[in-house]
Design an enzyme around this catalytic site. Sequence first.
Site: not given
Length: 129
Positions: A64, A77
């Site tokens: 990501s 995350y």
Amino acid sequence: VNNAGTNVRKTILEQTDDEYSAIVSLNQHAIYRLCQLLQPMLARGSAARGNPELFGASVVNVGSAAGVGSTGSGAAYGMTKAAIAHLSKILACEWAQHRIRVNCVAPWVTLTPLLEAALEKNPNSLEKA
């Protein structure tokens, strides 16, 4: 293609231990273990191609943009996605001798049901990015 991930969009001070563990377990540990368990099969498939000049198997890990910069997605995350990018670099070096390519892609925001639910709760949550 290893495309597993979850998130609870909270700051490090707001996130519970259970939320942190769930994020690390799916985003990082699951991809690590899947690569580890499938490497022998990938190596056999690459060797079966016969031509040592050709790469056979390929692994694509989905990271990501949150793994390369702060996007407002939360510390847990972001760090798990950074770990996937780094794991990909390490495996690319380790597995090149077996003719296995390993890459990581790091997309920006992808509108998934998980993100849709987060945006319903906090429509401004993407403004931090």
